[in-house]
Design a protein around this motif. Sequence first.
Motif, PDB file in Angstrom:
ATOM      1  N   THR A   1     -35.673  66.247  29.840  1.00 45.78           N
ATOM      2  CA  THR A   1     -36.831  65.908  29.007  1.00 45.78           C
ATOM      3  C   THR A   1     -36.386  65.191  27.730  1.00 45.78           C
ATOM      4  O   THR A   1     -36.981  64.185  27.307  1.00 45.78           O
ATOM      5  N   ALA A   2     -35.323  65.706  27.108  1.00 46.16           N
ATOM      6  CA  ALA A   2     -34.801  65.063  25.898  1.00 46.16           C
ATOM      7  C   ALA A   2     -34.273  63.662  26.202  1.00 46.16           C
ATOM      8  O   ALA A   2     -34.491  62.712  25.428  1.00 46.16           O
ATOM      9  N   ALA A   3     -33.578  63.516  27.336  1.00 47.48           N
ATOM     10  CA  ALA A   3     -33.039  62.208  27.712  1.00 47.48           C
ATOM     11  C   ALA A   3     -34.158  61.203  27.968  1.00 47.48           C
ATOM     12  O   ALA A   3     -34.041  60.011  27.638  1.00 47.48           O
ATOM     13  N   LEU A   4     -35.268  61.684  28.541  1.00 51.59           N
ATOM     14  CA  LEU A   4     -36.401  60.790  28.795  1.00 51.59           C
ATOM     15  C   LEU A   4     -37.026  60.310  27.489  1.00 51.59           C
ATOM     16  O   LEU A   4     -37.376  59.130  27.348  1.00 51.59           O
ATOM     17  N   ARG A   5     -37.164  61.208  26.513  1.00 51.36           N
ATOM     18  CA  ARG A   5     -37.724  60.798  25.218  1.00 51.36           C
ATOM     19  C   ARG A   5     -36.842  59.728  24.560  1.00 51.36           C
ATOM     20  O   ARG A   5     -37.340  58.750  24.002  1.00 51.36           O
ATOM     21  N   GLU A   6     -35.539  59.941  24.648  1.00 51.34           N
ATOM     22  CA  GLU A   6     -34.616  58.966  24.058  1.00 51.34           C
ATOM     23  C   GLU A   6     -34.703  57.621  24.765  1.00 51.34           C
ATOM     24  O   GLU A   6     -34.725  56.552  24.117  1.00 51.34           O
ATOM     25  N   ALA A   7     -34.752  57.643  26.106  1.00 51.10           N
ATOM     26  CA  ALA A   7     -34.837  56.400  26.868  1.00 51.10           C
ATOM     27  C   ALA A   7     -36.156  55.681  26.605  1.00 51.10           C
ATOM     28  O   ALA A   7     -36.207  54.439  26.548  1.00 51.10           O
TER      29      ALA A   7
ATOM     30  N   GLU B   1     -31.192  42.593  27.864  1.00 52.14           N
ATOM     31  CA  GLU B   1     -31.162  43.877  27.154  1.00 52.14           C
ATOM     32  C   GLU B   1     -32.448  44.668  27.376  1.00 52.14           C
ATOM     33  O   GLU B   1     -32.436  45.889  27.516  1.00 52.14           O
ATOM     34  N   ARG B   2     -33.569  43.934  27.396  1.00 51.84           N
ATOM     35  CA  ARG B   2     -34.845  44.629  27.633  1.00 51.84           C
ATOM     36  C   ARG B   2     -34.888  45.230  29.035  1.00 51.84           C
ATOM     37  O   ARG B   2     -35.303  46.371  29.228  1.00 51.84           O
ATOM     38  N   LEU B   3     -34.434  44.474  30.042  1.00 51.90           N
ATOM     39  CA  LEU B   3     -34.413  44.982  31.425  1.00 51.90           C
ATOM     40  C   LEU B   3     -33.454  46.164  31.568  1.00 51.90           C
ATOM     41  O   LEU B   3     -33.712  47.103  32.322  1.00 51.90           O
ATOM     42  N   SER B   4     -32.332  46.130  30.858  1.00 53.75           N
ATOM     43  CA  SER B   4     -31.383  47.234  30.907  1.00 53.75           C
ATOM     44  C   SER B   4     -32.014  48.511  30.346  1.00 53.75           C
ATOM     45  O   SER B   4     -31.841  49.599  30.910  1.00 53.75           O
ATOM     46  N   ALA B   5     -32.768  48.382  29.255  1.00 56.28           N
ATOM     47  CA  ALA B   5     -33.447  49.546  28.671  1.00 56.28           C
ATOM     48  C   ALA B   5     -34.525  50.080  29.612  1.00 56.28           C
ATOM     49  O   ALA B   5     -34.730  51.294  29.730  1.00 56.28           O
ATOM     50  N   GLU B   6     -35.210  49.172  30.309  1.00 58.67           N
ATOM     51  CA  GLU B   6     -36.247  49.585  31.262  1.00 58.67           C
ATOM     52  C   GLU B   6     -35.628  50.345  32.439  1.00 58.67           C
ATOM     53  O   GLU B   6     -36.187  51.327  32.937  1.00 58.67           O
ATOM     54  N   THR B   7     -34.456  49.895  32.874  1.00 60.05           N
ATOM     55  CA  THR B   7     -33.757  50.578  33.973  1.00 60.05           C
ATOM     56  C   THR B   7     -33.342  51.985  33.557  1.00 60.05           C
ATOM     57  O   THR B   7     -33.497  52.950  34.321  1.00 60.05           O
ATOM     58  N   ARG B   8     -32.819  52.130  32.351  1.00 60.55           N
ATOM     59  CA  ARG B   8     -32.418  53.457  31.868  1.00 60.55           C
ATOM     60  C   ARG B   8     -33.625  54.383  31.749  1.00 60.55           C
ATOM     61  O   ARG B   8     -33.527  55.585  32.018  1.00 60.55           O
ATOM     62  N   LEU B   9     -34.777  53.822  31.375  1.00 58.34           N
ATOM     63  CA  LEU B   9     -35.996  54.632  31.299  1.00 58.34           C
ATOM     64  C   LEU B   9     -36.405  55.122  32.684  1.00 58.34           C
ATOM     65  O   LEU B   9     -36.770  56.295  32.856  1.00 58.34           O
TER      66      LEU B   9
ATOM     67  N   GLU C   1     -34.458  55.605  35.272  1.00 51.36           N
ATOM     68  CA  GLU C   1     -33.479  56.611  35.701  1.00 51.36           C
ATOM     69  C   GLU C   1     -33.747  57.955  35.027  1.00 51.36           C
ATOM     70  O   GLU C   1     -33.613  59.013  35.663  1.00 51.36           O
ATOM     71  N   ALA C   2     -34.135  57.931  33.763  1.00 54.24           N
ATOM     72  CA  ALA C   2     -34.427  59.169  33.051  1.00 54.24           C
ATOM     73  C   ALA C   2     -35.651  59.865  33.640  1.00 54.24           C
ATOM     74  O   ALA C   2     -35.688  61.101  33.761  1.00 54.24           O
ATOM     75  N   ARG C   3     -36.654  59.088  33.999  1.00 52.83           N
ATOM     76  CA  ARG C   3     -37.845  59.675  34.631  1.00 52.83           C
ATOM     77  C   ARG C   3     -37.495  60.311  35.980  1.00 52.83           C
ATOM     78  O   ARG C   3     -37.973  61.393  36.311  1.00 52.83           O
ATOM     79  N   ALA C   4     -36.665  59.630  36.759  1.00 57.45           N
ATOM     80  CA  ALA C   4     -36.255  60.167  38.065  1.00 57.45           C
ATOM     81  C   ALA C   4     -35.457  61.455  37.905  1.00 57.45           C
ATOM     82  O   ALA C   4     -35.627  62.412  38.672  1.00 57.45           O
ATOM     83  N   GLU C   5     -34.584  61.511  36.913  1.00 52.43           N
ATOM     84  CA  GLU C   5     -33.786  62.709  36.688  1.00 52.43           C
ATOM     85  C   GLU C   5     -34.660  63.880  36.272  1.00 52.43           C
ATOM     86  O   GLU C   5     -34.454  65.020  36.702  1.00 52.43           O
TER      87      GLU C   5
END
Length: 280
Positions: free
Chosen positions: A36-42, A62-70, A72-76
């Motif tokens: 949950t914390a990782a998702l808020r940060e992403a 850079e924007r697409l990279s941030a979207e990908t990390r978001l 991944e955080a939702r999936a986790e």
Amino acid sequence: MSVHVRTGDTVKPGDALVTLDCPEAAASRTAVATATAALREAQSAFEREARMFEQGVTTERERLSAETRLAEARAELARAQASVGFVGTGSGTTVVLRAPMAGTVLSRSAAEGIAVQPGGDVLVEVGDPSALWVMADVFERDLPLVREGARVRVTMPSVHAPLEGKVDSVGAVVASGSRTAPVRITLDTQELGLRPGMFGRVRIDSPDASLTLPVEAVLLRNGKDSVVYVQQDAGTFERRPVVVAQPVEGRVQVIAGLSPGDPVVTRGALLLDGAADQLL
């Protein structure tokens, strides 16, 4: 382990049945908090990159990279929430098993202090004793005569009168040892005296059925007349003349002389001795 119910107790949906101490529960709950914390940060990082991209300060990459990390955080977080769903809400290592429905505790194998493993014995069985099915074991050779919806009569020693019902379903698999398949029967009315594990006798009506008996149940009298013995009550038997067809695979079809449901002695109880029939 703490057990909160006994066999026969009435429970409501959500009532606590058993409390377990499960170290894995704490790990699952911690994983949810971390995800949950990782998702808020992403999410914050993605929103920041999106604003910067609109202002021309950062690149599309850079924007697409941030979207990908978001993503991944939702999936986790979804994975961690699915895992913690098995241990339920709460905190620490405590797991509370609750009643899924209103009913009665039919059986309980849980006991204070025992260890349990995934896939082990059922700890507490909850059911509605007023909605019991009757399960009958029907021999493989008789299954073609059983139809769904057929009328049924169930006789039990502890119930004062026969119970009427119908065939609800016929099992698709024959047990290799007994060569029987289960037939599930729904009763027209629910008898208050019924309990799981009781035994009785079932008669299933079938318009296609022909009355057959084991060969050893049909005796010859005076060398020519076929007779069977029908139990009248405990220790009393009536000799009944019958007309039978030729034996087939150890059984004979009764053409005349008997009615379905007559309690015929089939083996090991009677001996024909000369002109007289003698009970063993």
